[in-house]
Design an enzyme around this catalytic site. Structure first.
Site, PDB file in Angstrom:
ATOM      1  N   HIS A 185      -7.489   9.325  -1.962  1.00  0.00           N
ATOM      2  CA  HIS A 185      -6.817   9.445  -0.665  1.00  0.00           C
ATOM      3  C   HIS A 185      -7.638  10.205   0.378  1.00  0.00           C
ATOM      4  O   HIS A 185      -7.544   9.959   1.570  1.00  0.00           O
ATOM      5  CB  HIS A 185      -5.451  10.131  -0.857  1.00  0.00           C
ATOM      6  CG  HIS A 185      -4.419   9.726   0.140  1.00  0.00           C
ATOM      7  ND1 HIS A 185      -3.084   9.680  -0.148  1.00  0.00           N
ATOM      8  CD2 HIS A 185      -4.526   9.325   1.428  1.00  0.00           C
ATOM      9  CE1 HIS A 185      -2.420   9.265   0.917  1.00  0.00           C
ATOM     10  NE2 HIS A 185      -3.271   9.061   1.890  1.00  0.00           N
ATOM     11  N   TYR A 214       2.861   9.973  -0.468  1.00  0.00           N
ATOM     12  CA  TYR A 214       4.004   9.522   0.347  1.00  0.00           C
ATOM     13  C   TYR A 214       5.336   9.840  -0.317  1.00  0.00           C
ATOM     14  O   TYR A 214       6.381   9.721   0.321  1.00  0.00           O
ATOM     15  CB  TYR A 214       3.932   8.005   0.620  1.00  0.00           C
ATOM     16  CG  TYR A 214       2.656   7.518   1.266  1.00  0.00           C
ATOM     17  CD1 TYR A 214       1.802   8.399   1.921  1.00  0.00           C
ATOM     18  CD2 TYR A 214       2.299   6.189   1.219  1.00  0.00           C
ATOM     19  CE1 TYR A 214       0.618   7.957   2.491  1.00  0.00           C
ATOM     20  CE2 TYR A 214       1.116   5.730   1.799  1.00  0.00           C
ATOM     21  CZ  TYR A 214       0.279   6.628   2.425  1.00  0.00           C
ATOM     22  OH  TYR A 214      -0.892   6.191   2.988  1.00  0.00           O
ATOM     23  N   ASP A 273       0.844  -1.206   0.000  1.00  0.00           N
ATOM     24  CA  ASP A 273       0.000   0.000   0.000  1.00  0.00           C
ATOM     25  C   ASP A 273       0.875   1.249   0.000  1.00  0.00           C
ATOM     26  O   ASP A 273       1.565   1.524   0.978  1.00  0.00           O
ATOM     27  CB  ASP A 273      -0.895   0.007   1.246  1.00  0.00           C
ATOM     28  CG  ASP A 273      -1.815   1.218   1.294  1.00  0.00           C
ATOM     29  OD1 ASP A 273      -2.979   1.095   0.882  1.00  0.00           O
ATOM     30  OD2 ASP A 273      -1.351   2.304   1.737  1.00  0.00           O
ATOM     31  N   LYS A 305      -2.819   5.643  -4.494  1.00  0.00           N
ATOM     32  CA  LYS A 305      -3.963   6.526  -4.197  1.00  0.00           C
ATOM     33  C   LYS A 305      -3.923   7.785  -5.057  1.00  0.00           C
ATOM     34  O   LYS A 305      -2.838   8.236  -5.449  1.00  0.00           O
ATOM     35  CB  LYS A 305      -3.943   6.901  -2.702  1.00  0.00           C
ATOM     36  CG  LYS A 305      -3.817   5.667  -1.803  1.00  0.00           C
ATOM     37  CD  LYS A 305      -3.993   5.941  -0.329  1.00  0.00           C
ATOM     38  CE  LYS A 305      -3.681   4.673   0.456  1.00  0.00           C
ATOM     39  NZ  LYS A 305      -2.289   4.560   0.887  1.00  0.00           N
TER      40      LYS A 305
HETATM   41  N1  LIG Z   1      -5.429   6.286   3.545  1.00  0.00           N
HETATM   42  C1  LIG Z   1      -4.920   7.052   4.487  1.00  0.00           C
HETATM   43  O1  LIG Z   1      -5.350   8.184   4.710  1.00  0.00           O
HETATM   44  C2  LIG Z   1      -3.791   6.529   5.304  1.00  0.00           C
HETATM   45  C3  LIG Z   1      -3.349   7.237   6.427  1.00  0.00           C
HETATM   46  C4  LIG Z   1      -2.319   6.701   7.178  1.00  0.00           C
HETATM   47  C5  LIG Z   1      -1.741   5.501   6.808  1.00  0.00           C
HETATM   48  N2  LIG Z   1      -2.155   4.831   5.685  1.00  0.00           N
HETATM   49  C6  LIG Z   1      -1.558   3.533   5.263  1.00  0.00           C
HETATM   50  O2  LIG Z   1      -1.619   2.637   6.378  1.00  0.00           O
HETATM   51  C7  LIG Z   1      -0.308   2.150   6.649  1.00  0.00           C
HETATM   52  C8  LIG Z   1      -0.169   1.796   8.110  1.00  0.00           C
HETATM   53  O3  LIG Z   1      -0.391   2.914   8.941  1.00  0.00           O
HETATM   54  P1  LIG Z   1       0.774   3.715   9.700  1.00  0.00           P
HETATM   55  O4  LIG Z   1       2.057   3.616   8.955  1.00  0.00           O
HETATM   56  O5  LIG Z   1       0.246   5.057   9.970  1.00  0.00           O
HETATM   57  O6  LIG Z   1       0.881   3.014  11.122  1.00  0.00           O
HETATM   58  P2  LIG Z   1       0.964   1.535  11.732  1.00  0.00           P
HETATM   59  O7  LIG Z   1       1.137   0.523  10.670  1.00  0.00           O
HETATM   60  O8  LIG Z   1      -0.152   1.450  12.683  1.00  0.00           O
HETATM   61  O9  LIG Z   1       2.300   1.634  12.598  1.00  0.00           O
HETATM   62  C9  LIG Z   1       3.547   1.848  11.995  1.00  0.00           C
HETATM   63  C10 LIG Z   1       4.558   2.186  13.091  1.00  0.00           C
HETATM   64  O10 LIG Z   1       4.697   1.082  13.982  1.00  0.00           O
HETATM   65  C11 LIG Z   1       6.033   0.582  13.958  1.00  0.00           C
HETATM   66  N3  LIG Z   1       5.910  -0.885  13.925  1.00  0.00           N
HETATM   67  C12 LIG Z   1       5.393  -1.658  12.945  1.00  0.00           C
HETATM   68  N4  LIG Z   1       5.402  -2.941  13.281  1.00  0.00           N
HETATM   69  C13 LIG Z   1       5.934  -3.018  14.516  1.00  0.00           C
HETATM   70  C14 LIG Z   1       6.203  -4.087  15.406  1.00  0.00           C
HETATM   71  N5  LIG Z   1       5.923  -5.348  15.076  1.00  0.00           N
HETATM   72  N6  LIG Z   1       6.778  -3.802  16.622  1.00  0.00           N
HETATM   73  C15 LIG Z   1       7.053  -2.525  16.955  1.00  0.00           C
HETATM   74  N7  LIG Z   1       6.813  -1.464  16.147  1.00  0.00           N
HETATM   75  C16 LIG Z   1       6.261  -1.706  14.945  1.00  0.00           C
HETATM   76  C17 LIG Z   1       6.673   1.143  12.693  1.00  0.00           C
HETATM   77  O11 LIG Z   1       8.047   1.392  12.872  1.00  0.00           O
HETATM   78  P3  LIG Z   1       9.218   0.909  11.867  1.00  0.00           P
HETATM   79  O12 LIG Z   1       8.828   1.235  10.463  1.00  0.00           O
HETATM   80  O13 LIG Z   1      10.399   1.702  12.344  1.00  0.00           O
HETATM   81  O14 LIG Z   1       9.378  -0.566  12.111  1.00  0.00           O
HETATM   82  C18 LIG Z   1       5.932   2.476  12.535  1.00  0.00           C
HETATM   83  O15 LIG Z   1       6.509   3.470  13.344  1.00  0.00           O
HETATM   84  C19 LIG Z   1       0.573   3.305   6.175  1.00  0.00           C
HETATM   85  O16 LIG Z   1       1.932   2.950   6.054  1.00  0.00           O
HETATM   86  C20 LIG Z   1      -0.089   3.639   4.879  1.00  0.00           C
HETATM   87  O17 LIG Z   1       0.255   2.720   3.862  1.00  0.00           O
HETATM   88  C21 LIG Z   1      -3.188   5.330   4.948  1.00  0.00           C
END
Ligand SMILES: NC(=O)c1ccc[n+]([C@@H]2O[C@H](COP(=O)([O-])OP(=O)(O)OC[C@H]3O[C@@H](n4cnc5c(N)ncnc54)[C@H](OP(=O)(O)O)[C@@H]3O)[C@@H](O)[C@H]2O)c1
Length: 293
Positions: free
Chosen positions: A116, A54, A49, A83
């Site tokens: 998005h 980004y 994704d 997106k």
């Molecule tokens: N459509 C939208 O508006 C929207 C908005 C936000 C996000 N997104 C999508 O959703 C995805 C996920 O959301 P997100 O990136 O905001 O947050 P998330 O996946 O909830 O959390 C990511 C964070 O957690 C850490 N992490 C991941 N796995 C871990 C584990 N097993 N143990 C400890 N820490 C861990 C990562 O650090 P490290 O990378 O340093 O490991 C990063 O800092 C995004 O990357 C994006 O593709 C979409």
């Protein structure tokens, strides 16, 4: 490595199949995204994704290419999501933007194209452009992100093609029950962004208590909870051990009581930035930046 659990299993409302778990790459640089995507593909991830917002579509494209070569797989083995950038909203602008996105991703189509953000006064026109992109075969499925009940109802009144997905902020503290219910009624699949609360949920005692019972980690418990709630998850990590850990959630189940205890954590509200964010700018990078391979 082949991981059967990460193969496309959920059938969307246009009969396209999507995996229940994939890799997110928000906040990853082009270089980090290239490495993370390559690692994820070798761990059996199929769903990736990204977003023009980004600024790392080029890195993702590079990671896909190298990951597929190393894993001995083909483009059709993957499920690539990108997106429509909020700066590209509108009928013609969304159509004009897609070729550059595909070029950066080094592919002739994406498996899922999401809007998005529901930019007011533009989202219906943007959806019309996305319907054209879908008909052209440049996206196998189209959907939205961050649509609430009011905007989704309006979109459904204007749309010819129903969105396949609504990607929303969803985790044990944020259930967004009203829009989830509407999506269920309409056959629109929910996909969770920030399923780990951007990493902030991992310290909460309940997840660690349940994790100890199952000999799993807090991250695995949270992701398992979402999957058992019929929600697709796209946890982001740029670290190989976490990429592997996050996908290793298919050999245990949470009990009804554990699901219930986690459900009690719901506070319903979004993270603080959400309601103020305009999404017209591009704070996370220049989407036109070309990665130097
Ligand atoms: N459509 C939208 O508006 C929207 C908005 C936000 C996000 N997104 C999508 O959703 C995805 C996920 O959301 P997100 O990136 O905001 O947050 P998330 O996946 O909830 O959390 C990511 C964070 O957690 C850490 N992490 C991941 N796995 C871990 C584990 N097993 N143990 C400890 N820490 C861990 C990562 O650090 P490290 O990378 O340093 O490991 C990063 O800092 C995004 O990357 C994006 O593709 C979409």
């Amino acid at each position: 490595m082949h991981n059967e659990a990460l193969e496309p299993k959920i059938t969307l409302n246009n009969d396209v199949k999507i995996p229940v778990l994939g890799l997110g790459v928000w906040k990853a640089s082009n270089e980090e995204a290239a490495t993370a995507v390559g690692m994820a593909i070798s761990h059996g991830y199929v769903l990736i994704d990204t977003a023009k917002q980004y600024g790392n579509e080029a890195g993702v494209g590079f990671g896909i290419k190298s990951g597929l070569t190393i894993a001995g797989k083909n483009r059709d083995d993957l499920f690539i999501t990108t997106k429509v950038y909020s700066g590209d909203q509108g009928y013609q602008a969304s159509i004009d933007a897609i070729d550059g996105q595909l070029e950066r991703l080094q592919t002739d189509h994406v498996d899922l194209l999401l809007m998005h953000w529901p930019v007011n006064n533009l989202y219906n026109e943007t959806w019309r452009g996305m319907e054209e992109i879908y008909r052209s075969g440049k996206a196998r499925a189209i959907g939205v992100c961050n649509f609430d009940v009011e905007r989704l109802t309006d979109l459904l009144e204007h749309a010819t093609i129903k969105p396949a997905i609504n990607q929303i902020e969803f985790n044990p503290l944020i259930h967004q029950q009203a829009v989830v219910d509407l999506c269920h009624e309409q056959g629109i699949q929910i996909e969770a962004w920030s399923p780990l609360g951007n990493g902030k949920l991992l310290k909460l005692p309940l997840f660690n208590e349940i994790a100890a019972v199952h000999k799993k980690t807090a991250a695995q418990v949270i992701l398992r909870w979402a999957v058992q709630s019929n929600v697709i998850v796209i946890p982001k990590s740029v670290h190989e051990e976490r990429i592997a850990e996050n996908a290793d959630i298919f050999d245990f189940s949470l009990t009804a009581d554990e699901m219930n205890q986690i459900n009690q954590l719901n506070e319903e509200h979004h993270s603080r930035w959400y309601n103020d964010y305009q999404w017209y700018g591009n704070p996370d990078g220049d989407p036109n930046r070309i990665m130097k391979a």
